[in-house]
Design a protein around this motif. Sequence first.
Motif, PDB file in Angstrom:
ATOM      1  N   LYS A  54       1.517 -34.901  24.228  1.00 25.00           N
ATOM      2  CA  LYS A  54       1.631 -34.089  23.004  1.00 25.00           C
ATOM      3  C   LYS A  54       0.364 -34.118  22.149  1.00 25.00           C
ATOM      4  CE  LYS A  54       3.408 -37.016  19.312  1.00 25.00           C
ATOM      5  NZ  LYS A  54       4.173 -38.227  19.589  1.00 25.00           N
ATOM      6  N   ALA A  55      -0.419 -35.176  22.291  1.00 28.60           N
ATOM      7  CA  ALA A  55      -1.620 -35.311  21.458  1.00 28.60           C
ATOM      8  C   ALA A  55      -2.668 -34.256  21.805  1.00 28.60           C
ATOM      9  CB  ALA A  55      -2.220 -36.700  21.607  1.00 28.60           C
ATOM     10  N   ASP A  73       2.702 -39.520  29.192  1.00 29.46           N
ATOM     11  CA  ASP A  73       3.901 -39.797  28.402  1.00 29.46           C
ATOM     12  C   ASP A  73       4.414 -38.464  27.895  1.00 29.46           C
ATOM     13  OD1 ASP A  73       5.795 -41.271  26.742  1.00 29.46           O
ATOM     14  OD2 ASP A  73       4.540 -40.643  25.068  1.00 29.46           O
ATOM     15  N   THR A  96       9.539 -40.345  27.551  1.00 35.43           N
ATOM     16  CA  THR A  96       9.992 -40.956  26.293  1.00 35.43           C
ATOM     17  C   THR A  96      10.383 -39.849  25.334  1.00 35.43           C
ATOM     18  OG1 THR A  96       8.418 -42.779  26.608  1.00 35.43           O
ATOM     19  CG2 THR A  96       9.343 -42.529  24.423  1.00 35.43           C
ATOM     20  N   MET A 198       8.087 -48.208  20.010  1.00 32.75           N
ATOM     21  CA  MET A 198       6.939 -47.531  19.370  1.00 32.75           C
ATOM     22  C   MET A 198       7.202 -47.600  17.887  1.00 32.75           C
ATOM     23  SD  MET A 198       4.507 -44.574  19.860  1.00 32.75           S
ATOM     24  CE  MET A 198       3.762 -43.622  18.523  1.00 32.75           C
ATOM     25  N   SER A 201       2.021 -45.675  14.016  1.00 23.96           N
ATOM     26  CA  SER A 201       1.266 -44.453  14.215  1.00 23.96           C
ATOM     27  C   SER A 201      -0.015 -44.554  13.417  1.00 23.96           C
ATOM     28  CB  SER A 201       2.074 -43.235  13.776  1.00 23.96           C
ATOM     29  OG  SER A 201       1.344 -42.078  14.104  1.00 23.96           O
ATOM     30  N   GLY A 238       2.526 -45.993  21.683  1.00 19.53           N
ATOM     31  CA  GLY A 238       1.214 -45.488  21.276  1.00 19.53           C
ATOM     32  C   GLY A 238       0.929 -45.991  19.879  1.00 19.53           C
ATOM     33  N   GLY A 239       0.162 -45.211  19.149  1.00 18.19           N
ATOM     34  CA  GLY A 239       0.007 -45.510  17.732  1.00 18.19           C
ATOM     35  C   GLY A 239      -1.244 -46.258  17.335  1.00 18.19           C
ATOM     36  N   ILE A 240      -2.114 -46.554  18.301  1.00  9.78           N
ATOM     37  CA  ILE A 240      -3.390 -47.163  17.924  1.00  9.78           C
ATOM     38  C   ILE A 240      -4.196 -46.122  17.155  1.00  9.78           C
ATOM     39  CG2 ILE A 240      -5.601 -48.046  18.803  1.00  9.78           C
ATOM     40  CD1 ILE A 240      -4.071 -49.483  20.982  1.00  9.78           C
ATOM     41  N   GLU A 281       1.225 -46.022  25.613  1.00  9.21           N
ATOM     42  CA  GLU A 281       1.273 -44.555  25.695  1.00  9.21           C
ATOM     43  C   GLU A 281       0.547 -43.968  24.489  1.00  9.21           C
ATOM     44  OE1 GLU A 281       5.573 -44.331  26.123  1.00  9.21           O
ATOM     45  OE2 GLU A 281       5.805 -44.115  23.964  1.00  9.21           O
ATOM     46  N   CYS A 282      -0.721 -44.291  24.402  1.00  7.34           N
ATOM     47  CA  CYS A 282      -1.517 -43.808  23.281  1.00  7.34           C
ATOM     48  C   CYS A 282      -1.983 -42.374  23.511  1.00  7.34           C
ATOM     49  CB  CYS A 282      -2.730 -44.714  23.087  1.00  7.34           C
ATOM     50  SG  CYS A 282      -2.279 -46.317  22.410  1.00  7.34           S
ATOM     51  N   GLY A 283      -2.108 -41.658  22.447  1.00  4.78           N
ATOM     52  CA  GLY A 283      -2.664 -40.317  22.494  1.00  4.78           C
ATOM     53  C   GLY A 283      -3.915 -40.252  21.639  1.00  4.78           C
ATOM     54  N   HIS A 379      -3.650 -34.372  18.248  1.00  4.21           N
ATOM     55  CA  HIS A 379      -2.799 -33.810  17.201  1.00  4.21           C
ATOM     56  C   HIS A 379      -3.610 -32.779  16.400  1.00  4.21           C
ATOM     57  CE1 HIS A 379      -0.224 -37.126  18.389  1.00  4.21           C
ATOM     58  NE2 HIS A 379      -1.193 -37.967  18.112  1.00  4.21           N
TER      59      HIS A 379
HETATM   60  C1  LIG Z   1       3.445 -39.423  19.531  1.00  4.33           C
HETATM   61  C2  LIG Z   1       3.862 -40.459  20.477  1.00  4.33           C
HETATM   62  C3  LIG Z   1       2.914 -41.228  21.145  1.00  4.33           C
HETATM   63  C4  LIG Z   1       1.437 -41.124  20.890  1.00  4.33           C
HETATM   64  O1  LIG Z   1       1.103 -41.517  19.615  1.00  4.33           O
HETATM   65  P1  LIG Z   1      -0.449 -41.627  19.205  1.00  4.33           P
HETATM   66  O2  LIG Z   1      -0.388 -41.884  17.738  1.00  4.33           O
HETATM   67  O3  LIG Z   1      -1.067 -40.338  19.542  1.00  4.33           O
HETATM   68  O4  LIG Z   1      -1.004 -42.761  19.976  1.00  4.33           O
HETATM   69  C5  LIG Z   1       3.363 -42.132  22.080  1.00  4.33           C
HETATM   70  N1  LIG Z   1       4.668 -42.276  22.347  1.00  4.33           N
HETATM   71  C6  LIG Z   1       5.605 -41.564  21.717  1.00  4.33           C
HETATM   72  C7  LIG Z   1       7.024 -41.776  22.071  1.00  4.33           C
HETATM   73  C8  LIG Z   1       5.248 -40.641  20.752  1.00  4.33           C
HETATM   74  O5  LIG Z   1       6.180 -39.931  20.132  1.00  4.33           O
END
Ligand SMILES: *Cc1c(COP(=O)(O)O)cnc(C)c1O
Length: 425
Positions: A54-55, A73, A96, A198, A201, A238-240, A281-283, A379
């Motif tokens: 999605k990122a 992911d 996910t 997770m 963010s 994710g969320g780094i 699962e970082c984006g 994003h």
């Molecule tokens: C959005 C999301 C991510 C990615 O988050 P980032 O902030 O881009 O790293 C990973 N896993 C899930 C389930 C998400 O919804």
Amino acid sequence: MRKLPFDKAKLEEIAKKWPTPFHIYDEKAIRDNARRLKKAFAWNKGFKEYFAVKACPNPHLMKILKDYDFGGDCSSMAELVLCEKVGVTGEGIMFTSNDTPAEEFVKAYELGAIINLDDITHWDFLNHALDAAGVPKDETRWANRLMCCRYNPGPLKGGNAIIGKPEEAKYGFTREQLFDCYRRMQDAGVKRFGLHTMVASNELDPEYIIDTAKMLFTLAGELHEQLGITLEFVNIGGGIGIPYKPDQKAMDLEYVGEGIAKAYKTLVADKGLGKIRLCMECGRCITGPYGYLVARVRHIKNTYRLYAGLDACMSNLMRPALYGAYHEIVVPGKETSGETSVYDVTGSLCENNDKFAIQRVLPVLERGDLVVICDAGAHGFAMGFQYNGKLRSAELLLAEDGSVRQIRRAETLDDYFATLDFNGL
Ligand SMILES: *Cc1c(COP(=O)(O)O)cnc(C)c1O
């Protein structure tokens, strides 16, 4: 001032072929960063990053990441199909999702994805979906399947600015539900399990990420003790974060890697929990800093404030409007010019929050100046939309040899009208 992988002359040359606005991604930087991430976690055999599609859902970028064995992911049908097109299938996909439709569960199952359940009711829902799709309801259904649950620690974990407090987040299982669901899956013949959470963010504190891993390792021990489950992987989500603001520091991935390695030793290895693979699962931190939105100043307007109106708008990058997010803005060719003014940098949408920056000190701008909005690689384009009849831009790739190619064309009015039928008006 941010260092860009292109100068004004190069951008003008690119803009001759692909008019502004466009997003452009720096392939070399994406590859260097992917290698660095892998190295930071190389101590864990089987470490895997599942890029959060999605990122930045562009198959050309996903293909680059596949060179480093990154999976995908996914949380929608389109994202599953993108993975399939890129050749990321089977357990290369982490599904996910939340509030999941039946057909997406079935598609994920057909692709052999790791299905990461968001809720205890989804276990029955998934089985009903598979029944309806004609998947045999015998021991073959779950034999060899890798299943996962998403844990929501609720009040046991402190909040994070974007996701907020876990107990107010719509995602994941409570602790009781989690144990209950693994038990039910065991009863149904599932033998292979992972565990996910997770809770962050855009988090820039390395300790928060290390603590998340510790929390999951501890839980892995409890699942082992109470249910006899030996987890195959733990997915810290994710969320780094990335340093959008000049005074912020990038996450020290090596420090995070070492911190998690230490926790792994005491909480997993010394406890005899087996060889649990670490996943994430970082984006954002994978493509975010390496994508740029390039636009041109269309108008300068001087009323109660000074406005620089661009040919891009929040349809191309809505983070500033959505969360008041800060994105650095560079004016190529004027980086060192001494003269500055204070601008609101706007788009053309009829919404007053269509501003890329508010009261920002920038070099004095003129009509036609190129403007580069940084950290738009995650994003960014992905959140684009067509409100107000604004079209989504092209995406370009700056290859390692300095050449540029288009990896998504800009939308046209025909695209915009494609879902309408003007006949019989
Ligand atoms: C959005 C999301 C991510 C990615 O988050 P980032 O902030 O881009 O790293 C990973 N896993 C899930 C389930 C998400 O919804």
